[in-house]
Design an enzyme around this catalytic site. Sequence first.
Site: not given
Length: 241
Positions: A67, A136, A138, A143
């Site tokens: 990313d 979380n 990811h 996400e």
Amino acid sequence: MKILRARDYTHMSRQAANIISAQVILKPDAVLGLATGSSPVGVYEQLIDWYRKGDLDFSLVRTVNLDEYLGLSGSDPQSYRYFMDRHFFDHINIDRANTFVPDGLAPDAAAECSRYDALIRRLGGIDLQLLGLGHNGHIGFNEPDEVFTKGTHKVTLSESTLRANRRFFEREEDVPRFACTVGICDIMQARRIVMVVSGADKADIIREAFFGPVTPHVPASILQLHRDFTLVADEEALIKV
Ligand code: GLP
């Protein structure tokens, strides 16, 4: 799914680096999917050490990163391209032309995402994907969502991710809100996946992701279904399982 229990961060890094170095030795032109964040830094340090000792050769290796923040150039110290150069590529004999990170300044994000997916295909897919784990759940910047996203795409970063990233930027308004990330499908198509996780602050999400149901609300949970997935985690991260 295989779990390697490490004593601490150094041991975790060494175990994951062992798997990556085996891959590079067996296939010198391997395509490595690479990750940023604090978790893989120790892995890169270990690989650099073995390279310096003459045990590893990266001259034919190709790398694709997961990313990049949108809006940052590769020379921005907060960009993932800069991170990769500083923590890994500057210290090994890799051909820089064979290292790929999405272009954060591409004028058309959607076109850049398609180009990146095509690039991964042209390279013949990813032999080994290294991953960290967001708080979380990811992976890359995939996400929590209602569905598993497929290919490389533009994402709006969640509040939890923005909070986690805040520590790297001087001012809150400097934290990028958008990124380009390879999708869950790209990750799942990697022939082998290794994830490194360290620290008690990841213990809850480890339990949810790997000892709970597979759900897009916890993107990493899909890794339970991959045929060659190894979680390398230290004692603290595994304290709740
Ligand atoms: C960022 C990256 C992820 C990484 C995550 C966790 O969100 N895009 O690839 O896994 O951070 O980072 P850390 O290892 O620092 O906890």
